[in-house]
Write a protein that holds these residues in place. Structure first.
Motif, PDB file in Angstrom:
ATOM      1  N   THR A 160      59.920 -44.241  13.154  1.00 26.84           N
ATOM      2  CA  THR A 160      58.602 -44.871  12.777  1.00 26.84           C
ATOM      3  C   THR A 160      57.331 -44.252  13.299  1.00 26.84           C
ATOM      4  O   THR A 160      56.367 -44.186  12.360  1.00 26.84           O
ATOM      5  N   ARG A 161      57.231 -43.586  14.304  1.00 35.08           N
ATOM      6  CA  ARG A 161      55.962 -43.029  14.932  1.00 35.08           C
ATOM      7  C   ARG A 161      55.773 -41.754  14.135  1.00 35.08           C
ATOM      8  O   ARG A 161      54.499 -41.735  13.793  1.00 35.08           O
ATOM      9  N   GLU A 162      56.769 -41.074  13.836  1.00 32.46           N
ATOM     10  CA  GLU A 162      56.408 -39.822  12.970  1.00 32.46           C
ATOM     11  C   GLU A 162      56.039 -40.344  11.581  1.00 32.46           C
ATOM     12  O   GLU A 162      54.816 -39.852  10.990  1.00 32.46           O
ATOM     13  N   PHE A 163      56.626 -41.234  10.836  1.00 33.62           N
ATOM     14  CA  PHE A 163      56.401 -41.719   9.569  1.00 33.62           C
ATOM     15  C   PHE A 163      54.766 -42.410   9.563  1.00 33.62           C
ATOM     16  O   PHE A 163      54.165 -42.143   8.885  1.00 33.62           O
ATOM     17  N   GLY A 164      54.738 -43.120  10.657  1.00 30.78           N
ATOM     18  CA  GLY A 164      53.236 -43.691  10.984  1.00 30.78           C
ATOM     19  C   GLY A 164      52.080 -42.606  10.876  1.00 30.78           C
ATOM     20  O   GLY A 164      51.252 -42.668  10.390  1.00 30.78           O
ATOM     21  N   GLY A 178      59.128 -36.848  20.750  1.00 32.95           N
ATOM     22  CA  GLY A 178      58.940 -37.380  19.573  1.00 32.95           C
ATOM     23  C   GLY A 178      57.113 -36.715  19.260  1.00 32.95           C
ATOM     24  O   GLY A 178      56.672 -35.667  19.734  1.00 32.95           O
ATOM     25  N   VAL A 179      56.635 -37.807  18.820  1.00 33.01           N
ATOM     26  CA  VAL A 179      54.972 -37.459  18.215  1.00 33.01           C
ATOM     27  C   VAL A 179      54.120 -37.452  19.263  1.00 33.01           C
ATOM     28  O   VAL A 179      53.985 -38.652  19.963  1.00 33.01           O
ATOM     29  N   ILE A 206      49.380 -32.004  25.744  1.00 29.50           N
ATOM     30  CA  ILE A 206      49.825 -32.724  24.635  1.00 29.50           C
ATOM     31  C   ILE A 206      49.760 -34.195  25.081  1.00 29.50           C
ATOM     32  O   ILE A 206      50.536 -34.472  26.181  1.00 29.50           O
ATOM     33  N   ALA A 207      49.356 -35.286  24.552  1.00 25.80           N
ATOM     34  CA  ALA A 207      49.423 -36.713  24.910  1.00 25.80           C
ATOM     35  C   ALA A 207      50.041 -37.307  24.313  1.00 25.80           C
ATOM     36  O   ALA A 207      50.249 -37.378  22.917  1.00 25.80           O
ATOM     37  N   PHE A 208      50.972 -38.219  24.826  1.00 27.02           N
ATOM     38  CA  PHE A 208      51.941 -39.320  24.312  1.00 27.02           C
ATOM     39  C   PHE A 208      51.382 -40.607  24.652  1.00 27.02           C
ATOM     40  O   PHE A 208      52.027 -41.162  25.575  1.00 27.02           O
ATOM     41  N   GLU A 209      50.319 -41.113  23.900  1.00 22.95           N
ATOM     42  CA  GLU A 209      49.985 -42.237  24.163  1.00 22.95           C
ATOM     43  C   GLU A 209      50.723 -43.484  24.384  1.00 22.95           C
ATOM     44  O   GLU A 209      50.672 -44.081  25.486  1.00 22.95           O
ATOM     45  N   LYS A 210      51.493 -43.773  23.638  1.00 24.16           N
ATOM     46  CA  LYS A 210      52.801 -44.704  23.965  1.00 24.16           C
ATOM     47  C   LYS A 210      53.436 -44.719  25.168  1.00 24.16           C
ATOM     48  O   LYS A 210      53.776 -45.712  25.564  1.00 24.16           O
ATOM     49  N   ASP A 211      53.792 -43.472  25.323  1.00 24.75           N
ATOM     50  CA  ASP A 211      54.521 -43.208  26.751  1.00 24.75           C
ATOM     51  C   ASP A 211      53.799 -43.116  27.703  1.00 24.75           C
ATOM     52  O   ASP A 211      54.143 -42.869  28.957  1.00 24.75           O
ATOM     53  N   LYS A 212      52.417 -42.932  27.890  1.00 29.05           N
ATOM     54  CA  LYS A 212      51.425 -42.670  28.803  1.00 29.05           C
ATOM     55  C   LYS A 212      51.969 -41.466  29.612  1.00 29.05           C
ATOM     56  O   LYS A 212      51.852 -41.478  30.682  1.00 29.05           O
ATOM     57  N   MET A 213      52.037 -40.415  28.957  1.00 28.52           N
ATOM     58  CA  MET A 213      52.643 -39.168  29.398  1.00 28.52           C
ATOM     59  C   MET A 213      51.549 -37.978  28.806  1.00 28.52           C
ATOM     60  O   MET A 213      51.213 -38.090  27.554  1.00 28.52           O
TER      61      MET A 213
END
Length: 174
Positions: free
Chosen positions: A142-146, A21-22, A43-50
């Motif tokens: 939701t993440r991409e729309f946001g 995702g985003v 690339i950081a995926f904040e929500k996934d802490k990845m």
């Protein structure tokens, strides 16, 4: 980074990585792997802490892309408003197809999964695997729309819910 090659994505740009995702490009770095110098997007995926490192020369080939445009988001919203299309295939086959759509990173395909798996309170209960797929697709959407709307995921979630609920209200008249 002495190469003058134009990068496809720039630092601080939000991108969509098909399987996750985003995410946000936080840097471009060079690493040596097996005596080969590689230029990588970090690339950081904040929500996934990845954090993911993607070779810059492979990014497009693996399906990494920029965020959707306003027109693509509008098309995805229109897809959400449509009538659910549920095939009569076995659940395992449909689940595989839904999983592929979610991991394709294609906003319209993800919207189709959300539309097809959305349930209202008066409809039959979802199985655990249906709910998992629905929630995964809804989160990606939701993440991409946001992100497209400047980081307002809550607003995006409300918008998506409103569209899905308006479909329910309109359904009996159809």
């Amino acid at each position: 980074m002495s190469k003058s090659k134009k990068l496809d994505f720039s630092v601080n740009e939000f991108v969509v990585y098909p399987a996750h995702g985003v995410g946000k490009v936080v840097s471009v770095e060079e690493q040596e792997v097996a005596d080969v110098k590689l230029e990588l997007y970090v690339i950081a995926f904040e929500k996934d802490k990845m954090t993911l490192r993607v070779p810059t020369h492979k990014a497009i080939d693996i399906g990494m892309r920029s965020l959707s445009t306003g027109d693509e988001v509008a098309h995805a919203m229109k897809t959400l408003k449509g009538k659910a299309k549920v095939k009569r295939a076995m659940w395992s086959r449909r689940a595989q197809e839904y999983e592929q759509k979610i991991n394709s990173g294609d906003l319209i395909a993800i919207a189709e999964v959300v539309r097809d798996l959305h349930r209202t309170d008066d409809q039959r209960e979802q199985s655990y695997s249906e709910r998992q797929l629905y929630e995964a697709a809804l989160e990606r959407l939701t993440r991409e729309f946001g992100a497209v709307q400047g980081g307002d995921e809550d607003g995006a979630a409300r918008q998506i819910t409103d569209v899905l609920m308006s479909r329910v209200v309109a359904a009996p008249a159809a």
